[in-house]
Design a protein around this motif. Structure first.
Motif, PDB file in Angstrom:
ATOM      1  N   PHE A  62       9.625  12.870   4.363  1.00 18.00           N
ATOM      2  CA  PHE A  62       9.569  12.668   2.894  1.00 18.00           C
ATOM      3  C   PHE A  62       8.712  13.623   2.484  1.00 18.00           C
ATOM      4  N   PHE A  63       9.026  14.798   1.772  1.00 21.00           N
ATOM      5  CA  PHE A  63       8.441  15.658   1.233  1.00 21.00           C
ATOM      6  C   PHE A  63       8.045  15.671  -0.372  1.00 21.00           C
ATOM      7  N   SER A  64       6.706  15.614  -0.762  1.00 23.71           N
ATOM      8  CA  SER A  64       6.497  15.545  -2.409  1.00 23.71           C
ATOM      9  C   SER A  64       5.619  16.657  -2.719  1.00 23.71           C
ATOM     10  N   ASP A  65       5.881  17.352  -3.599  1.00 22.87           N
ATOM     11  CA  ASP A  65       5.237  18.370  -4.452  1.00 22.87           C
ATOM     12  C   ASP A  65       4.358  17.789  -5.616  1.00 22.87           C
ATOM     13  N   LEU A  66       3.104  17.325  -5.487  1.00 24.83           N
ATOM     14  CA  LEU A  66       2.545  16.763  -6.495  1.00 24.83           C
ATOM     15  C   LEU A  66       1.739  17.553  -7.461  1.00 24.83           C
ATOM     16  N   ARG A  67       1.647  17.205  -8.844  1.00 24.96           N
ATOM     17  CA  ARG A  67       1.054  18.180  -9.837  1.00 24.96           C
ATOM     18  C   ARG A  67      -0.009  17.121 -10.581  1.00 24.96           C
ATOM     19  N   ASP A  68      -1.205  17.951 -10.915  1.00 27.29           N
ATOM     20  CA  ASP A  68      -2.127  17.194 -11.663  1.00 27.29           C
ATOM     21  C   ASP A  68      -2.574  16.027 -11.156  1.00 27.29           C
ATOM     22  N   MET A  69      -2.713  15.897  -9.956  1.00 30.43           N
ATOM     23  CA  MET A  69      -3.417  14.647  -9.383  1.00 30.43           C
ATOM     24  C   MET A  69      -4.752  15.022  -8.707  1.00 30.43           C
ATOM     25  N   ALA A  70      -5.296  16.037  -8.580  1.00 33.05           N
ATOM     26  CA  ALA A  70      -6.615  16.280  -8.053  1.00 33.05           C
ATOM     27  C   ALA A  70      -7.580  15.140  -8.365  1.00 33.05           C
ATOM     28  N   GLY A  71      -8.072  14.869  -6.994  1.00 36.36           N
ATOM     29  CA  GLY A  71      -9.190  13.991  -6.903  1.00 36.36           C
ATOM     30  C   GLY A  71      -8.401  12.193  -6.754  1.00 36.36           C
ATOM     31  N   SER A  72      -7.050  12.310  -6.713  1.00 35.59           N
ATOM     32  CA  SER A  72      -6.596  11.063  -6.727  1.00 35.59           C
ATOM     33  C   SER A  72      -6.099  10.635  -5.298  1.00 35.59           C
ATOM     34  N   HIS A  73      -6.007   9.600  -4.914  1.00 34.79           N
ATOM     35  CA  HIS A  73      -5.569   8.819  -3.549  1.00 34.79           C
ATOM     36  C   HIS A  73      -4.234   8.574  -3.818  1.00 34.79           C
ATOM     37  N   VAL A  74      -3.171   9.200  -3.083  1.00 32.63           N
ATOM     38  CA  VAL A  74      -1.969   8.992  -3.059  1.00 32.63           C
ATOM     39  C   VAL A  74      -1.350   8.357  -1.760  1.00 32.63           C
ATOM     40  N   ILE A  75      -0.295   7.597  -1.877  1.00 27.34           N
ATOM     41  CA  ILE A  75       0.145   6.839  -0.708  1.00 27.34           C
ATOM     42  C   ILE A  75       1.716   7.111  -0.658  1.00 27.34           C
ATOM     43  N   HIS A  76       2.464   7.317   0.588  1.00 28.35           N
ATOM     44  CA  HIS A  76       3.941   7.296   0.763  1.00 28.35           C
ATOM     45  C   HIS A  76       4.053   6.008   1.194  1.00 28.35           C
ATOM     46  N   ARG A  77       4.700   5.132   0.566  1.00 29.99           N
ATOM     47  CA  ARG A  77       5.018   3.863   1.155  1.00 29.99           C
ATOM     48  C   ARG A  77       6.330   3.546   1.636  1.00 29.99           C
ATOM     49  N   TRP A  78       6.590   3.461   2.855  1.00 31.35           N
ATOM     50  CA  TRP A  78       7.828   3.434   3.295  1.00 31.35           C
ATOM     51  C   TRP A  78       8.346   2.019   3.122  1.00 31.35           C
ATOM     52  N   LYS A  79       9.544   2.001   2.832  1.00 30.90           N
ATOM     53  CA  LYS A  79      10.514   0.540   2.790  1.00 30.90           C
ATOM     54  C   LYS A  79      11.614   0.373   3.251  1.00 30.90           C
ATOM     55  N   LEU A  80      12.077  -0.535   4.133  1.00 31.99           N
ATOM     56  CA  LEU A  80      13.449  -0.674   4.434  1.00 31.99           C
ATOM     57  C   LEU A  80      13.800  -2.058   3.766  1.00 31.99           C
ATOM     58  N   ASP A  81      15.050  -1.821   3.043  1.00 38.17           N
ATOM     59  CA  ASP A  81      15.440  -3.011   2.419  1.00 38.17           C
ATOM     60  C   ASP A  81      14.455  -3.858   1.590  1.00 38.17           C
ATOM     61  N   GLY A  82      13.460  -3.376   1.067  1.00 38.49           N
ATOM     62  CA  GLY A  82      12.446  -3.711   0.105  1.00 38.49           C
ATOM     63  C   GLY A  82      11.175  -4.356   0.927  1.00 38.49           C
ATOM     64  N   GLU A  83      11.235  -4.188   2.339  1.00 35.85           N
ATOM     65  CA  GLU A  83      10.031  -4.767   2.878  1.00 35.85           C
ATOM     66  C   GLU A  83       9.360  -3.739   3.449  1.00 35.85           C
ATOM     67  N   GLU A  84       7.911  -3.719   3.224  1.00 38.00           N
ATOM     68  CA  GLU A  84       6.981  -2.436   3.536  1.00 38.00           C
ATOM     69  C   GLU A  84       6.869  -2.333   5.054  1.00 38.00           C
ATOM     70  N   GLN A  85       7.234  -1.127   5.465  1.00 40.38           N
ATOM     71  CA  GLN A  85       7.098  -0.580   6.904  1.00 40.38           C
ATOM     72  C   GLN A  85       5.904  -0.018   7.286  1.00 40.38           C
ATOM     73  N   ALA A  86       5.346   0.995   6.219  1.00 41.64           N
ATOM     74  CA  ALA A  86       4.291   1.909   6.570  1.00 41.64           C
ATOM     75  C   ALA A  86       3.618   2.574   5.410  1.00 41.64           C
ATOM     76  N   ASP A  87       2.536   2.563   5.369  1.00 41.53           N
ATOM     77  CA  ASP A  87       1.847   3.352   4.247  1.00 41.53           C
ATOM     78  C   ASP A  87       0.989   4.564   4.808  1.00 41.53           C
ATOM     79  N   VAL A  88       1.349   5.961   4.305  1.00 34.62           N
ATOM     80  CA  VAL A  88       0.812   7.134   4.746  1.00 34.62           C
ATOM     81  C   VAL A  88      -0.007   7.551   3.554  1.00 34.62           C
ATOM     82  N   ASP A  89      -1.383   7.707   3.731  1.00 29.64           N
ATOM     83  CA  ASP A  89      -2.393   8.082   2.720  1.00 29.64           C
ATOM     84  C   ASP A  89      -2.728   9.317   2.907  1.00 29.64           C
TER      85      ASP A  89
END
Length: 135
Positions: A62-89
């Motif tokens: 999963f690729f994301s191009d983020l704008r205007d978030m300098a200094g923020s903490h962002v997570i890619h939260r992967w879910k399967l059928d609504g159940e959390e599988q992994a967080d990538v920080d």
């Protein structure tokens, strides 16, 4: 005179409270699921559905191009059928920041996969695809 000062103060407070979220939240300029990322760019777009390969393992990025978030903490939260599988920080270091994460999907992991883009504990966008087992 006092009524006018109170009105000006109230309008100022309301304007400021409406403007704060716009500054606090950045945007996802681009996002897509891909089979790989090379030189900070996705090589393809896998589309809304991925077929399970018999006996194989499918890595999905999963690729994301983020704008205007300098200094923020962002997570890619992967879910399967609504159940959390992994967080990538990610710690975002600039006004334009490209990040990606991946998940190894095996037979038996079929269903609706989604990735939430979470900025400073607030979900700002969600993307999904179906992992289909047609065997």
């Amino acid at each position: 005179m006092w009524k006018m000062l109170i009105r000006v103060a109230l309008v100022s407070v309301l304007s400021l409270s409406m403007a704060v979220p716009a500054f606090a939240q950045g945007t996802v300029a681009r996002a897509q699921f891909t089979s790989d990322v090379i030189d900070r760019e996705p090589i393809d777009d896998i589309g809304p559905s991925v077929q399970v390969e018999y006996g194989g393992i499918q890595r999905v990025y999963f690729f994301s191009d983020l704008r205007d978030m300098a200094g923020s903490h962002v997570i890619h939260r992967w879910k399967l059928d609504g159940e959390e599988q992994a967080d990538v920080d990610f710690d975002i270091g600039g006004d334009r920041w490209r990040v990606w994460s991946s998940k190894r999907l095996m037979p038996g992991f079929d269903g609706k996969w989604s990735v939430e883009v979470v900025q400073d504990d607030v979900v700002i966008d969600t993307y999904s695809f179906d992992y289909v087992d047609e065997n």
